[in-house]
Scaffold this motif. Structure first.
Motif, short mmCIF file in Angstrom:
data_model
loop_
_atom_site.label_atom_id
_atom_site.label_comp_id
_atom_site.label_asym_id
_atom_site.label_seq_id
_atom_site.Cartn_x
_atom_site.Cartn_y
_atom_site.Cartn_z
N PRO A 22 -9.26 -14.97 5.24
CA PRO A 22 -8.45 -16.16 5.55
C PRO A 22 -7.35 -15.88 6.58
CG PRO A 22 -8.77 -15.99 3.20
CD PRO A 22 -9.34 -14.74 3.80
N SER A 23 -6.92 -14.64 6.68
CA SER A 23 -5.87 -14.30 7.65
C SER A 23 -6.44 -14.06 9.05
CB SER A 23 -5.11 -13.06 7.17
OG SER A 23 -6.01 -11.97 7.09
N ASP A 24 -7.69 -14.46 9.27
CA ASP A 24 -8.41 -14.29 10.55
C ASP A 24 -8.62 -12.82 10.91
OD1 ASP A 24 -8.80 -16.98 10.95
OD2 ASP A 24 -6.93 -17.22 12.06
N LYS A 25 -8.59 -11.96 9.93
CA LYS A 25 -8.91 -10.55 10.15
C LYS A 25 -10.31 -10.31 9.62
CE LYS A 25 -4.25 -8.72 9.91
NZ LYS A 25 -3.35 -7.78 9.22
N GLY A 26 -11.00 -9.38 10.24
CA GLY A 26 -12.33 -9.04 9.79
C GLY A 26 -12.31 -7.86 8.84
#
Length: 101
Positions: A22-26
């Protein structure tokens, strides 16, 4: 062409999956297939994906009015597995796929 199979420097094949948080990290996870042969590694990935799909569908609650589609019997051969995996991998990366019957 990118794939979900990754070959370690020691010659062992891994299944690699990248999740978007959700934090746009993979987040990347790897699972050892314990195989040195690419063909048998592909077969094992298809089995892993099939188990994941069946566990996902069995964990969903079923409603009494839900329709269950009939299933088709498929003879699974190494060629079928290889072709199926290549289609799955191409579709997962957004490539256009043509299927010949």
């Amino acid at each position: 062409m990118a794939t979900n199979l990754w070959l370690s420097p020691h010659g062992i094949w891994y299944f690699r999956k990248v999740y978007l948080l959700p934090s746009d990290k993979g987040k990347e996870t790897r699972k050892s297939l314990r195989r040195r042969c690419k063909r048998t590694a592909k077969e094992q990935v298809i089995n892993l994906l099939a188990c994941e799909q069946s566990s996902r569908s069995s964990s969903q609650p079923s409603s009494p009015s839900s329709y269950t589609a009939p299933t088709l019997a498929v003879t699974v051969t190494p060629d079928y597995l290889s072709n199926t995996l290549s289609v799955i991998l191409r579709l997962s990366h957004g490539a256009a796929v043509s299927v010949n019957y």
